[in-house]
Design an enzyme around this catalytic site. Structure first.
Site, PDB file in Angstrom:
ATOM      1  N   TYR A 135      -5.145  -2.032  -3.129  1.00  0.00           N
ATOM      2  CA  TYR A 135      -3.815  -2.741  -3.662  1.00  0.00           C
ATOM      3  C   TYR A 135      -2.438  -2.418  -4.175  1.00  0.00           C
ATOM      4  O   TYR A 135      -2.673  -1.335  -5.258  1.00  0.00           O
ATOM      5  CB  TYR A 135      -3.777  -4.182  -3.556  1.00  0.00           C
ATOM      6  N   GLU A 136      -1.686  -2.214  -4.168  1.00  0.00           N
ATOM      7  CA  GLU A 136      -0.188  -1.876  -4.562  1.00  0.00           C
ATOM      8  C   GLU A 136      -0.501  -0.387  -4.833  1.00  0.00           C
ATOM      9  O   GLU A 136       0.188   0.345  -5.860  1.00  0.00           O
ATOM     10  CB  GLU A 136      -1.096  -1.870  -6.266  1.00  0.00           C
ATOM     11  N   GLY A 137      -0.539  -0.456  -3.660  1.00  0.00           N
ATOM     12  CA  GLY A 137      -0.312   1.502  -3.103  1.00  0.00           C
ATOM     13  C   GLY A 137      -2.105   2.115  -3.396  1.00  0.00           C
ATOM     14  O   GLY A 137      -3.174   1.678  -4.266  1.00  0.00           O
TER      15      GLY A 137
END
Lengths: 591, 591
Positions: free
Chosen positions: B438-440
């Site tokens: 997550y978050e890229g």
């Protein structure tokens, strides 16, 4: 939801072109009927079982999990039916002795079936796998009477088997075990004690379960040398010859686990249960190791199976999911399948370079197992046995570590979607996390490798294996000199690390423990290089009539292995030599 | 069940001796009151919250998970009470602007709180973390009117915030997003579209939820340049000024996940929901990145938190569990705690060398964040901002990978017991598996590093960072020449890899994607070496009055890092240079 397609093309290529199945196995006495054509037919049937019957139960089995209630264990919906089909199709008998109802096919064929079964449904595979271990141990060490009574129902699958080693206070250190067995005077024994982590220790799939239990006789020496092995059935034979009398063994619960949730991991309480000695008194560890070594080879196959299953998922997703534009000249206006992106390819190749190489390597090991059992020349048998002894800890630990890396790389291909249970790919990570832990933790495997296996026959076995690797290097040196050079460097590093450990272990009692993990990784990489060299040679010799598409694919994966995976050997060859100092300098409260 | 003890001794040592908190942060204008004494008191309170209130809910939260019913989400038992306590104790306000009700403490203090909260209960931490991101984005880009309305309730914790980016067909490639926003004529917008993977998108902890939503204005350009950011509250203000009117946004379900099961991952359907523009039209990605960069630094802290929590578990178990005898001269008759065994120590040190070094590194990054905001010299501010921009992808991806390695090493210490949910250690593996995703994804972080960050300011930023590393090497070269040499070699390898990528990227459009992962690993190792060098120097300069026990411990862990971890840099420096060929040679159906 993941689907599974058995890699029949891979098995055929490896058996026929890479490992000379016909010459190495089908020509052994007793295996004359196990022709490539027969094996192909068997594997096609096995593929159908795995794809159509077992794979569809994998996700639901994980969601539902086994349930314990009042000493009974209920397997998830569909498992009973699937097991009945597995049994009625004769799969439990595949490699067992014909004398007791088996089909007597080569072990390597049984292991391929195991790969397909576990890739489709690893939890299901654990029940079948443990039965196989029990069959092997009783066949090798049981009395004729015991064989007559226990083998036929195990082989036809009406019964299943287990392995009862661990107790609450002892796992890796079996010398501590407390379960005791007292002679009843009639040739049987009364077994009392508590066992935990018993895979398939209780379930509703079979009519009876034979527990193979490690226990101490009353006069046994302390520690590991005072352990004997007993066969303790869940149900005993009644007057009417049916096995309908409950023995004094109870399932007191099952574990809630990270994965393989459809596999019942039972706690068993033996309270004067009736059992029979397998093999000689106080030689239980030897008998158990017959079972354990097969089991360890079996779990390396599981490791490959899970990586294959996860890779199939990730590949499908990478071809379907569209994100981003192409790069450079290939840039287009609409989003491209993510398989175009280099880093997605890297993740897929982490899986594929492992799966292809590791499969070739375990098939090679499986062939050694068959040759150990059937080769007419005793010297060959013994050499095969030694190679297997050497490679078993490497395959178990290295494969389980790299399989975990591969299943995680598959999750990474899915991005955030990989974290969702519905997608199915995270299950392979959870299921696979058991492999570095069970059948001897990977730490125990590393100790086994450095303290017992590399010194086997005064080091002649490891030297012979290195000579085999060297042969492959020579065979590849004109075809792919850059691959040959890399493998040569790695082999030299491994030799040197081997010498370092053998020379240093006496002066530094902690060296084996300190260097074992990294040494095993180094050994594993070289062994994979050995397998990849065989694949490269086979791919290049396929000739014009051969499958050129497959050859091209294998050479590209080999290139990834030799340029991006194998070079890590250099790193481990350095860290092995840092010795035990950096670890042992700590006092206990400094961690 | 795992317990958690906040590592207050570590924070004190790092802030005071390693990173000069007083000089670097407490002396900044606006932070005069944030003295070490005050910070110490705050962290003590935070530790109590984490240890006593949050840690006890971690296992039960995982077992129970969030439940969705008719658009409502129920968090697990105890979460509501814990959040109320968290809110009433003023924790959401810790670092927020005093103008809107915040306490205005340094961000680095807020991040330490985050580490403790997430180590105790990562799922709980996700709710708090996302609110922090929303506060930051509105503070940086919102109109004064928006700030007046939204910041006070977010800062006092009555409201929470979310980040709505992903849609079913777009994740990494936000240019594809379809959610649209139409001006309503009264300064507000009507937002329509479907968002998935919204952390904390629906729950029962707060009175209201502010969704920060990426959407397109009617006249927006295609792709990434046509995206704007909107604040869309779950409930709107009624005539009577209470926020009691349901907005047209509905939670259509939550995901069933591998881990962080007590964190609600929601699907939200916006159906003409009322929202307000944050920042300028079509500049939503810029505003979102304010939030995202804080979030990415926050998730690197989570990575350290989980590794710390797992390490604490494993250490406790290794001191209690007895298996095997001691080695050599230390051999005894009764079983020894497994912490005596070298390979168990190795597993613990995989965790500890990561946690100690990574914590020093993120604290250093956190200090850059405070200096970026408060330093009177604009040039210093800008330099800090650039260092953060450079290091954010490294911290996010490298920490999440190594944290996963560390939590798995902790499981390995437990052997088979590590696989049982009851033990609690496997939860850290499952919870932590989200961080690389997550978050890229970590693949996106690697691309960001090689394609944007190492070319920042024509490469001057990366050169300045290398100069900082060089300074640490010089500072350590007489004290610990062997460590200094290893770090020097790694830095040279990193420089050379950096030049290779910058020189080759234009001619080979796939080079960044192909080399990014391994380059980021190399960069991460060198950055960890930078942090460890600071620790070594601080430990050696503690002096006679200092904590010599702590100094001895840190030097031993440093020795493990420099001899067994950092050398891997050499490997990655080789593989980076293999280029994109081995990946791009494949056609799509060859994987």
């Amino acid at each position: 939801m993941p689907t599974y397609t058995a890699p029949l093309r891979e098995y055929a290529f490896l058996l026929e072109h890479v490992l000379d199945y016909s010459g190495a196995v089908a020509s052994l006495p007793g295996y004359e009927d196990a022709t490539p054509v027969l094996v192909d037919a068997v594997l096609n049937e096995g593929a159908r079982l795995a794809e159509k019957e077992l794979a569809p139960l994998n996700r639901s089995g994980d969601e539902e999990a086994c349930v314990w209630e009042n000493g009974q264990v209920r397997t998830p919906k569909g498992f009973k039916g699937a097991y009945a089909l597995y049994r009625d199709s004769g799969w439990p008998a595949l490699t067992a002795s014909q004398k007791y109802g088996g089909q007597g096919l080569p072990h390597v064929v049984g292991l391929i079936l195991r790969e397909m079964v576990c890739a489709a449904n690893m939890a299901f595979g654990t029940y079948a796998g443990l039965s196989q271990g029990a069959i092997n141990a009783i066949t090798a060490h049981g009395s004729e009477d015991l064989k007559q009574r226990f083998l036929p129902p195990l082989i036809d699958g009406r019964w299943t088997g287990t392995m009862c080693l661990t107790e609450p206070h002892c796992g890796s250190d079996l010398g501590l075990l407390k379960t005791r067995a007292e002679p009843a005077g009639d040739g049987s024994y009364r077994v009392t004690g508590t066992k935990i982590f018993v895979t398939g220790g209780e379930h509703d799939l079979s009519e009876n379960i034979v527990h193979l239990v490690l226990a101490r006789l009353p006069d046994a020496p302390a520690g590991i040398k005072g352990i004997s092995l007993f066969a303790v059935p869940k149900s005993l034979q009644a007057q009417d010859k049916t096995w309908s009398v409950r023995n004094l063994v109870e399932c007191s619960g099952i574990e809630h686990k990270m994965g393989i949730r459809a596999s019942a991991t039972a706690s068993l309480v033996f309270d004067g249960a009736t059992g029979w000695l397998i093999g000689e008194p106080n030689r239980g560890m030897k008998a158990m190791f017959t079972m354990m070594n097969t089991a360890r080879l079996g779990v390396s196959v599981q490791a490959v199976a899970l990586a294959e299953a996860a890779l199939q998922c990730a590949r499908t997703y990478a071809l379907e999911r569209r994100q981003g534009r192409g790069m450079g000249a290939a840039a287009v206006a609409s989003p491209v399948p993510i398989i175009s992106h280099a880093d997605v390819r890297r993740n897929l190749l982490v899986g594929k370079s492992f799966v292809d190489g590791a499969r070739a390597l375990w098939l090679w090991a499986g062939i050694q197992l068959d040759r150990q059992h059937k080769h007419p020349d005793l010297a060959v048998r013994s050499e095969c046995e030694d190679f297997l002894a050497l490679l078993t800890p490497v395959l178990k630990a290295f494969f389980s570590d790299r399989s975990f890396q591969a299943t995680n790389a598959a999750v990474q291909v899915f991005g955030g979607h990989g974290y969702i249970r519905e997608t199915g790919v995270e299950q392979f990570v959870r299921d696979g996390r058991i492999i570095p832990l069970y059948e001897g933790t990977n730490g125990i495997q590393a100790l086994d490798l450095v303290s017992r296996k590399i010194t086997l026959n005064e080091g002649r076995t490891v030297a012979s294996f290195f000579a085999l690797v060297k042969e492959e290097i020579s065979g590849m040196s004109e075809l792919r000199p850059e691959f040959a050079r890399e493998l040569q460097t790695s082999l030299e590093n491994l030799r040197s690390a081997t010498d370092f450990i053998r020379a240093g272990a006496e002066a530094d009692p902690h060296l084996n423990g300190a260097a074992g993990h990294d040494y095993l990784q180094l050994f594993g990489l070289v062994a994979m290089g050995f397998a990849w060299a065989k694949i490269v040679r086979a791919a290049l010799s396929l000739g014009e009539g051969g499958d050129q598409k497959l050859a091209s694919e294998k050479l590209k994966v080999a290139n990834f292995f030799f340029t991006r995976v194998l070079p890590e050997a250099e790193h481990f060859s350095r860290t092995v030599k840092t010795g035990s100092g950096p670890l042992m300098a700590f006092v206990e409260d400094e961690f």
